[in-house]
Design a protein around this motif. Structure first.
Motif, PDB file in Angstrom:
ATOM      1  N   ALA A 348       7.872  -2.438  13.909  1.00  0.00           N
ATOM      2  CA  ALA A 348       6.775  -1.489  13.727  1.00  0.00           C
ATOM      3  C   ALA A 348       5.946  -1.908  12.538  1.00  0.00           C
ATOM      4  O   ALA A 348       6.466  -2.434  11.547  1.00  0.00           O
ATOM      5  N   THR A 356      -6.582  -0.538  20.031  1.00  0.00           N
ATOM      6  CA  THR A 356      -5.934  -1.302  21.093  1.00  0.00           C
ATOM      7  C   THR A 356      -6.738  -1.079  22.361  1.00  0.00           C
ATOM      8  O   THR A 356      -7.585  -0.174  22.415  1.00  0.00           O
ATOM      9  N   GLN A 365       1.732   0.740  15.488  1.00  0.00           N
ATOM     10  CA  GLN A 365       2.396  -0.046  16.522  1.00  0.00           C
ATOM     11  C   GLN A 365       3.914   0.056  16.367  1.00  0.00           C
ATOM     12  O   GLN A 365       4.439  -0.047  15.253  1.00  0.00           O
ATOM     13  N   TRP A 367       7.878  -0.621  18.631  1.00  0.00           N
ATOM     14  CA  TRP A 367       8.690  -0.951  19.797  1.00  0.00           C
ATOM     15  C   TRP A 367      10.055  -0.322  19.577  1.00  0.00           C
ATOM     16  O   TRP A 367      10.623  -0.446  18.485  1.00  0.00           O
ATOM     17  N   SER A 428       9.965   3.871  26.859  1.00  0.00           N
ATOM     18  CA  SER A 428       9.348   2.560  26.617  1.00  0.00           C
ATOM     19  C   SER A 428      10.449   1.520  26.722  1.00  0.00           C
ATOM     20  O   SER A 428      11.522   1.686  26.138  1.00  0.00           O
ATOM     21  N   GLU A 433       5.144  -1.695  23.961  1.00  0.00           N
ATOM     22  CA  GLU A 433       4.700  -0.913  22.809  1.00  0.00           C
ATOM     23  C   GLU A 433       4.693   0.580  23.153  1.00  0.00           C
ATOM     24  O   GLU A 433       4.294   0.985  24.236  1.00  0.00           O
TER      25      GLU A 433
END
Length: 833
Positions: A348, A356, A365, A367, A428, A433
């Protein structure tokens, strides 16, 4: 193996097959059984794993006894697992012939991932100033010549506390956080706390927490600088939200240190010394470790149901089984820095240039990874968990993750769980992302058409405070109905993921008839029901949400809500939910919008009565956990704050009061008078903040009305309008203290001595009429149904009701205009801005 031996083995399996055929596909398991037994009631097996293998063989051989299904009957007792129970596609049944692992009548079989620690002895040395014998010690269990690691310990079913630096529920506050050096300064007055390898920092940051492994502690006088292990050190300092908090108003991020023997000093605390292979515990009052049952978790996963996209597991059920004592070690191995709902960050950072392809202003951002669960389900359909217990678990209870559909979770108990009670759907993929809309080529991957009904979820998120009762990610056609959720550290139900209004796989999701109470125990930015992103044709209806805990650790103490549609939420109908007040938030919702209707305390009383668990599962409510000692949020009350002076900067005033989360906040102005009206907590605090920002203005608070007419209290069979228009007026009382007292006394006795006045207000459909007083000045608030007009309604107060005219004539002698009013003006109307 010779021919004679082969014939004997064949004969044994042939006889076992004959026995199963003769017993109508019942396979019995008992703690007194043996896996070499036949599996009949009189000759039971010892493990569910062996029973499942035998059931698999019956299906492989198409045994005639399985026509009406296979019942693996498990008698009472604890079945300690050495490995997870793995349910495969070959174990699947059919609609007519399901396989069910179920409890025998009146039995409570437990599938346990724990290990019992025995042979406790009193320590004969003093530890941290404790008298010898106060601390008890036992040998730490080992497996394959290695000390078993764990983060929890239960004594007689009650979770103990990992030795920590603060007493009881108290936490300290950080001094600062330096993202550039990835270090944190903390107060360090207690020099008895010594750095040890394995020590951790537990820190609160908005709607989440973090577990950070401490690399070093550098002490300088009464402060210390902490550095941390990787990868959590980098992630913690780089990710923008949620982050450590520094605030003069509400206090910096709360924290404590834990997992060090130097901090072992309170009853109920424990410490695992892996180097010395010892475990230490200080008993609570009434605990006798010579007879107590002390359990530590070993397995992270107890049951794994997993097929594939083309060959899913199906028609497989659990009924009446208890799943207990699961482990979760990631925080000890790599730290734990969650984004939200317990989903931990793998990477992150903040974009230097925001934007984006999906969101032009996005700068965050991240993950995420997914915590382990006691029971994990992937690629499975038409399975069912009924009347089961998920208890004493370190992370998630039950997780329906990927490729699941048409599964049912009903009538279960989820209690004493470290993470989410129930997880549903992808949040996710690890390579995906977290703020992107989730779309797939094959929708069979999507968690869909699941039913979660009539479950009790209580005392959850007690390890990772940022978790929930029920957490659903990218799901469709999901129904969450008639569950009861209580004693949660964060929110009750979270539905959706992605923070985006862009179309994705989510649609037609329903949250109906749930009872949610006693939540937000530790964190804020919180709600009974919380949503994210676009979910067309979705509904939140007839839920009962009440009683919010008062957290001493919150960064934003006013940011607690009953209903919260967060970023990108659209496509919802939100109506007929019972909530005490309209404390809701619609934060950056999608352009397609949502329908809000009748969410307040005046919906049909049957909604409140019918919410929660239904028969035949109402017996679960006896297990509800409520921590009354913790304390509840004070309900906001009607308050007006008046600012008087020149050069009123409206936008600056709005910005100054934004953080106080005033319910129904409205601003009204007349010349150099500005009035803020709404439901407020701690109006004095709001006044102080305004006074700092506007030192030249006079600021007055109007609270505790001298007169308070409420439609629902005074008007028989009245239906309170769900939305109101407020009219705000001000006047002065005459400059005579005796007459001022008479005015107040008249209003204090009006309902008894002048009942016609309230009747007139009822006839005019006034929703509320409040009179506030500060010194001589009065503030009058008249609330009418939205869309109505006061000039139209006011004459109805006097229709066939001459006493109202008498009252108005009487009151005139007590009232006069405020400074600046015209000679013929008494009540001044303030204009809404």
């Amino acid at each position: 193996m010779n021919l004679k031996q082969q014939r004997k083995i064949f004969l044994v399996f042939f006889l076992i097959g004959m026995l199963f055929s003769a017993n109508a596909a019942e396979i019995w398991v008992s703690v007194q059984g043996k896996d070499t037994n036949t599996g009949t009631k009189s000759s039971p097996l010892a493990t569910v794993q062996m029973a499942l293998r035998k059931a698999r063989e019956l299906r492989r051989l198409k045994d005639s006894s399985i026509k009406d299904g296979i019942h693996i009957m498990v008698t009472g007792g604890t079945y300690y697992l050495n490995e997870p129970l793995f349910v495969r596609p070959e174990d699947s049944g059919t609609a007519e012939s399901p396989t069910t692992i179920e409890a025998d009548a009146n039995a409570k079989p437990i599938l346990s991932g724990g290990f019992e620690i025995k042979n406790w002895k009193k320590s004969n040395i003093s530890i941290n100033g404790q008298k010898p014998g106060m601390v008890w010690v036992a040998d730490a269990p080992q497996k394959a010549d290695e000390i078993i690691n764990y983060r929890q310990l239960w004594v007689n079913g009650k979770k103990a506390v990992r030795a920590k630096s603060t007493a009881g529920t108290k936490m300290d506050r950080i001094l600062s956080w330096d993202a550039a050096t990835e270090t944190c300064w903390i107060p360090y007055k207690d020099k008895s706390v010594k750095f040890e390898p394995g020590m951790e920092m537990f820190i609160v940051q908005w709607w989440a927490i973090a577990n950070l492994r401490i690399k070093n502690i550098e002490i300088k006088k009464d402060s210390a600088r902490l550095s941390f292990e990787q990868p959590e050190s980098r992630i913690q300092s780089e990710h923008p939200w949620p982050a450590p908090w520094i605030s003069k108003n509400n206090g910096n991020s709360a924290f404590y240190l834990n997992n060090g023997i130097s901090m072992l000093n309170e009853p109920g605390e424990w410490f695992l010394d892996r180097k010395k292979a010892k475990i230490y515990y200080i008993p609570r009052t009434g605990e006798d470790l010579t007879s107590a049952k002390v359990i530590v978790p070993v397995l992270e996963n107890l049951v794994k149901i997993e097929g594939s996209l083309d060959t899913p597991v199906h028609h497989f059920n659990f009924k009446g089984i208890s799943f207990q004592y699961s482990n979760w070690l990631r925080p000890s191995q790599q730290g734990h820095v969650p984004l939200q709902a317990g989903m931990y960050l793998l990477d992150a950072y903040k974009l230097k240039t925001p934007g984006t392809p999906n969101q032009a202003s996005l700068e965050n951002q991240g993950w995420v990874g997914r915590p382990r669960a006691a029971v994990e389900v992937n690629y499975a359909n038409n399975t069912q968990f009924e009347s089961c217990t998920f208890e004493h678990l370190s992370s998630t209870g039950l997780d329906l993750h990927r490729g699941t559909n048409h599964n049912i979770i009903k009538g279960n108990l989820f209690k004493d769980i470290g993470g989410n009670g129930i997880n549903l759907g992808v949040f996710s993929e690890e390579s995906f992302e977290a703020h992107l809309p989730y779309n797939v080529k094959d929708e069979r991957v999507v968690c869909s058409d699941e039913l979660v009904a009539d479950n009790l979820i209580t005392n959850v998120a007690n390890e990772d405070w940022g978790c929930l009762g029920i957490a659903a990610g990218f799901v469709k056609n999901l129904t969450i109905e008639h569950n009861e959720i209580s004693d949660v550290a964060y929110s009750g139900i979270s539905l959706g993921w992605g923070w985006t209004h862009t179309e994705n796989v989510m649609r037609n999701n329903k949250i109906l008839g749930n009872k949610i109470h006693h939540y937000a125990k530790h964190l804020h930015d919180v709600a009974g029901i919380y949503t994210l992103s676009s979910q067309p044709d979705s509904r939140i209806e007839e839920n009962y949400i009440d009683k919010v805990y008062n957290s001493p650790y919150a960064h934003d103490p006013f940011l607690w809500l009953y209903l919260y549609t967060d970023e990108g939420t659209q496509g919802f109908t939100i109506k007929n939910n019972w909530i005490p007040i309209q404390k809701t938030l619609k934060n950056h919702n999608g352009p397609a919008g949502n329908i809000w209707q009748d969410n307040y305390a005046f919906v049909n009383p049957k909604i409140k009565e019918n919410a929660g668990i239904r028969a035949p599962y109402t017996h679960l409510t006896k297990e509800v956990v409520v921590d009354e000692a913790w304390g509840l949020q004070e309900m906001p009350k009607s308050v007006a704050i008046e600012l008087i002076g020149k050069d009123l900067d409206i936008e600056k005033i709005k910005s100054t009061i934004k953080g106080f989360r005033i319910v129904g906040e409205e601003l009204y102005q007349w010349e150099n008078h500005l009035v803020i009206y709404g439901l407020m907590n701690q109006p004095e605090r709001t006044k102080r903040k305004l006074a700092l920002a506007f030192p030249t203005l006079e600021i007055k608070i109007y609270e505790n009305p001298v007169y308070d007419f409420q439609n629902f209290e005074r008007c028989k069979e009245a239906k309170v309008a769900s939305e109101w228009e407020n009219i705000v007026l001000t006047a002065n009382l005459v400059n005579d203290e005796k007459m001022q007292k008479e005015y107040v006394d008249y209003h204090a006795t009006q309902f008894e001595k002048w009942p016609e006045i309230a009747k007139g207000f009822c006839n005019a459909d006034f929703q509320q009429l409040q009179v506030f007083k500060n010194g001589r000045q009065l503030m009058l608030v008249i609330s009418i149904p939205k869309g109505e007009n006061l000039d139209k309604l006011n004459p109805k107060t006097t229709e066939n009701n001459p006493r109202v005219d008498d009252w108005n004539a009487l009151m005139k002698k007590y009232q006069t205009g405020i400074e600046g009013a015209k000679p013929d003006e008494t009540w001044i109307f303030l204009k809404k801005i």
